[in-house]
Design a protein around this motif. Structure first.
Motif, mmCIF file in Angstrom:
data_model
loop_
_atom_site.group_PDB
_atom_site.id
_atom_site.type_symbol
_atom_site.label_atom_id
_atom_site.label_comp_id
_atom_site.label_asym_id
_atom_site.label_seq_id
_atom_site.Cartn_x
_atom_site.Cartn_y
_atom_site.Cartn_z
ATOM 1 N N THR A 18 0.835 -1.205 0.000
ATOM 2 C CA THR A 18 0.000 0.000 0.000
ATOM 3 C C THR A 18 0.868 1.253 0.000
ATOM 4 O OG1 THR A 18 -1.759 -1.180 1.149
ATOM 5 C CG2 THR A 18 -1.860 1.218 1.202
ATOM 6 N N TYR A 19 1.904 1.245 0.827
ATOM 7 C CA TYR A 19 2.801 2.401 0.872
ATOM 8 C C TYR A 19 3.529 2.586 -0.455
ATOM 9 C CZ TYR A 19 6.525 5.611 1.845
ATOM 10 O OH TYR A 19 7.367 6.695 1.766
ATOM 11 N N ARG A 20 4.014 1.497 -1.059
ATOM 12 C CA ARG A 20 4.728 1.612 -2.334
ATOM 13 C C ARG A 20 3.822 2.175 -3.431
ATOM 14 N NH1 ARG A 20 9.792 -1.026 -3.014
ATOM 15 N NH2 ARG A 20 9.305 -1.357 -5.191
ATOM 16 N N MET A 21 2.561 1.730 -3.472
ATOM 17 C CA MET A 21 1.622 2.259 -4.476
ATOM 18 C C MET A 21 1.352 3.743 -4.223
ATOM 19 S SD MET A 21 -1.086 -0.828 -5.285
ATOM 20 C CE MET A 21 -1.734 -0.879 -3.632
ATOM 21 N N PHE A 22 1.160 4.095 -2.958
ATOM 22 C CA PHE A 22 0.946 5.491 -2.567
ATOM 23 C C PHE A 22 2.147 6.349 -2.987
ATOM 24 C CE2 PHE A 22 2.161 8.494 0.848
ATOM 25 C CZ PHE A 22 1.153 9.440 0.715
ATOM 26 N N ALA A 23 3.358 5.897 -2.644
ATOM 27 C CA ALA A 23 4.565 6.656 -2.956
ATOM 28 C C ALA A 23 4.756 6.788 -4.467
ATOM 29 C CB ALA A 23 5.780 5.980 -2.316
ATOM 30 N N MET A 24 4.535 5.712 -5.209
ATOM 31 C CA MET A 24 4.710 5.749 -6.660
ATOM 32 C C MET A 24 3.710 6.696 -7.309
ATOM 33 S SD MET A 24 6.887 4.555 -8.729
ATOM 34 C CE MET A 24 6.811 5.816 -9.980
ATOM 35 N N LYS A 25 2.482 6.692 -6.830
ATOM 36 C CA LYS A 25 1.470 7.613 -7.371
ATOM 37 C C LYS A 25 1.890 9.063 -7.147
ATOM 38 C CE LYS A 25 -3.440 8.876 -7.193
ATOM 39 N NZ LYS A 25 -3.142 10.222 -7.603
ATOM 40 N N ILE A 27 4.930 10.193 -6.738
ATOM 41 C CA ILE A 27 6.096 10.485 -7.589
ATOM 42 C C ILE A 27 5.624 10.807 -9.006
ATOM 43 C CG2 ILE A 27 8.096 9.410 -8.725
ATOM 44 C CD1 ILE A 27 8.623 7.982 -6.009
ATOM 45 N N ARG A 28 4.716 9.972 -9.541
ATOM 46 C CA ARG A 28 4.176 10.220 -10.890
ATOM 47 C C ARG A 28 3.398 11.530 -10.943
ATOM 48 N NH1 ARG A 28 2.956 4.739 -10.806
ATOM 49 N NH2 ARG A 28 0.823 5.205 -10.244
ATOM 50 N N ASP A 29 2.566 11.792 -9.910
ATOM 51 C CA ASP A 29 1.765 13.019 -9.879
ATOM 52 C C ASP A 29 2.638 14.274 -9.870
ATOM 53 O OD1 ASP A 29 -0.521 11.473 -9.862
ATOM 54 O OD2 ASP A 29 -1.005 11.840 -7.743
ATOM 55 N N ASN A 30 3.858 14.143 -9.374
ATOM 56 C CA ASN A 30 4.784 15.276 -9.344
ATOM 57 C C ASN A 30 5.749 15.271 -10.532
ATOM 58 O OD1 ASN A 30 4.654 17.005 -6.659
ATOM 59 N ND2 ASN A 30 4.029 14.914 -6.178
ATOM 60 N N ASN A 31 5.437 14.431 -11.522
ATOM 61 C CA ASN A 31 6.161 14.381 -12.803
ATOM 62 C C ASN A 31 7.633 14.004 -12.687
ATOM 63 O OD1 ASN A 31 3.882 15.112 -14.426
ATOM 64 N ND2 ASN A 31 4.126 17.193 -13.641
ATOM 65 N N TYR A 32 7.972 13.212 -11.661
ATOM 66 C CA TYR A 32 9.331 12.700 -11.573
ATOM 67 C C TYR A 32 9.422 11.422 -12.390
ATOM 68 C CZ TYR A 32 10.085 15.988 -7.749
ATOM 69 O OH TYR A 32 10.200 17.128 -6.991
ATOM 70 N N LYS A 33 10.508 11.271 -13.097
ATOM 71 C CA LYS A 33 10.714 10.117 -13.972
ATOM 72 C C LYS A 33 11.621 9.097 -13.283
ATOM 73 C CE LYS A 33 8.475 12.190 -17.283
ATOM 74 N NZ LYS A 33 7.094 12.313 -16.982
ATOM 75 N N ILE A 34 11.110 8.526 -12.206
ATOM 76 C CA ILE A 34 11.864 7.539 -11.447
ATOM 77 C C ILE A 34 10.869 6.630 -10.740
ATOM 78 C CG2 ILE A 34 12.066 8.989 -9.383
ATOM 79 C CD1 ILE A 34 14.931 7.804 -9.050
#
Length: 142
Positions: A18-25, A27-34
């Motif tokens: 759950t935390y990994r999905m939250f963190a990845m979302k 990161i994507r929402d802030n337009n980071y490419k990682i």
């Protein structure tokens, strides 16, 4: 028979995923490419400059083939470079590029914010107990 939600290991796994999905979302929402895996690998290299791919795999809980694929993507993204190992041509030395350092620096504030959100309402005492308990589980299984 125990219900899934009553099994501690199920809840640990669920919390991590759950935390990994939250963190990845975020990161994507802030337009980071990682990705979170790429972030973990770059951090491992920065903290241990002479680390091998096998050691990275162990650090980030991935198999060697997955780490090889992730590193290849990071080379293409110019986050890391591979340099031939002078003493063993079968191995390569990984170096974090300026772009790799920059993405880690840029994402750092978001990572701290993600942790703060995830740990909201949890006291330091609860965190200490949880950490101690998890370390005991790890020791029991090793």
């Amino acid at each position: 028979m125990d219900k899934l939600n009553d099994i501690i290991f199920y809840n640990i796994e669920k919390a991590i995923k759950t935390y990994r999905m939250f963190a990845m979302k975020r990161i994507r929402d802030n337009n980071y490419k990682i990705t979170t895996d790429q972030w973990l690998i770059i951090k491992s290299i920065l903290e241990n400059p002479d680390i091998t791919q096998q050691e990275i795999a162990k650090n980030v809980f991935k198999d060697n083939a997955s780490v090889t694929r992730i590193i290849e993507l990071m080379v293409k993204s110019n986050y890391v470079t591979r340099e031939e190992n002078a003493s063993d041509r079968r191995k390569s030395n990984l170096k974090v590029t300026k772009e790799g350092e920059a993405i880690i620096e840029n994402v750092n504030d978001l990572v701290i914010e993600n942790r703060k959100i995830a740990l909201k309402g949890i006291t330091q005492e609860e965190l200490n107990i949880t950490s101690s308990t998890l370390k005991k589980i790890i020791a029991n299984c090793n």
